[in-house]
Design an enzyme around this catalytic site. Structure first.
Site, mmCIF file in Angstrom:
data_model
loop_
_atom_site.group_PDB
_atom_site.id
_atom_site.type_symbol
_atom_site.label_atom_id
_atom_site.label_comp_id
_atom_site.label_asym_id
_atom_site.label_seq_id
_atom_site.Cartn_x
_atom_site.Cartn_y
_atom_site.Cartn_z
ATOM 1 C CG ASP A 44 -1.777 1.393 1.251
ATOM 2 O OD1 ASP A 44 -3.106 1.078 0.674
ATOM 3 O OD2 ASP A 44 -1.491 2.210 1.856
ATOM 4 C CE1 TYR A 49 0.741 7.868 2.601
ATOM 5 C CE2 TYR A 49 1.111 5.469 1.881
ATOM 6 C CZ TYR A 49 0.340 6.447 2.531
ATOM 7 O OH TYR A 49 -0.830 6.059 3.019
ATOM 8 C CE LYS A 74 -3.849 4.906 0.742
ATOM 9 N NZ LYS A 74 -2.411 4.471 0.747
ATOM 10 C CG HIS A 107 -4.818 9.769 0.492
ATOM 11 N ND1 HIS A 107 -3.211 9.848 0.076
ATOM 12 C CD2 HIS A 107 -4.811 9.463 1.727
ATOM 13 C CE1 HIS A 107 -2.796 9.418 1.238
ATOM 14 N NE2 HIS A 107 -3.396 8.990 2.193
#
Length: 279
Positions: A44, A49, A74, A107
């Protein structure tokens, strides 16, 4: 036995490997590679990120057949809307170096405290995910951090129902209202921050139960989530912990002890509320 079946019939591994705060570069590459070598088959990540490139490199470096790996990423808040979400998907696909993504999520929901047209924003972003799904570019689509209000509004216009809702879920934070809504609507709960934050791992009840089952507190938390029918996404960059977090199938928590964990008060978390965040 180690998979769940999503609402569209696609199988998803019961425990995923989270990559939030795994730094782009060697750390993210090695942690993903290690996780896959140790048996994880569910990775994931997210554009936010800032490690999608390294996650993709870790997947390739592992040597594991791509078809065996379930990869989620996401769309970030700045890319809401139909066209922008489609473009964001292409960026993530390129970053990861993959031909397809197994699951694509929104997200965070657009919320009323930030947008007068929040329902329309979420609906248009979701319409983009539905197109990606219809075009075969993703195998499943879902949302993250959606509360009942956001989900209810989305379901009014959605042609395809979200297959998952990834929310903060751990001992002391069970979000019963949204979980109950998702269960009734066949939307799988994925648990981010499954080990909590703050004092969760030092909680006396959890420490005592972990000792009873001869496991670590993180293993107890992950097993508790799986036994509740949800999907934990533990994150670590330490090989020993990465391995331990997946080793949760050789013990079973009694229903009495499940209830004891269920009833814990709030003992620490992120403090993030989808209707109050300013990002």
């Amino acid at each position: 036995m180690n998979t769940y079946k999503l609402g569209n019939g696609v199988l998803i591994p019961k425990v995923g490997f989270g990559t939030w705060q795994a730094a782009e570069g060697e750390e993210a590459v090695n942690s993903v590679k290690t996780a896959l070598e140790l048996g994880y088959r569910h990775i994931d990540t997210a554009f936010f990120y800032k490690n999608e490139v390294s996650v993709g490199k870790g997947i390739k470096a592992s040597g594991v057949d791509r078809k065996e790996i379930f990869v989620t990423t996401k769309v970030w808040n700045s890319e809401r809307g139909f066209e922008k979400a489609l473009e964001a998907f292409d960026v993530s696909l390129k970053n990861l170096g993959l031909d397809y993504i197994d699951m694509f999520l929104i997200h965070w929901p657009a919320s009323e405290n930030q947008f007068g047209n929040w329902k329309e924003l979420n609906a248009e972003t979701w319409r983009a995910l539905e197109k990606l799904y219809a075009d075969g570019k993703v195998r499943a689509i879902g949302v993250s951090n959606f509360y009942v209000s956001h989900l209810s509004a989305l379901l009014e216009t959605a042609k395809v129902k979200p297959m998952v809702n990834q929310i903060e879920f751990h001992p002391g934070m069970t979000q019963n209202e949204v979980v109950d809504f998702c269960v009734k609507n066949d939307i799988l709960i994925e648990a981010w921050s499954p080990l909590g934050r703050g004092n969760v791992l030092d909680n006396e009840v959890l420490v005592a139960l972990a000792a009873k089952y001869k496991v670590s507190v993180p293993q107890l938390c992950i097993r508790w989530i799986v036994q509740k029918g949800h999907l934990p996404l533990p994150k670590s960059v330490t090989p020993e912990r990465i391995k331990a977090n997946l080793n949760i199938y050789d013990f079973e928590i009694s229903q009495e002890d499940i209830a004891a964990i269920d009833n814990l008060p709030y003992i620490g978390g992120s403090g993030l509320h989808p209707d109050k965040v300013d990002f």
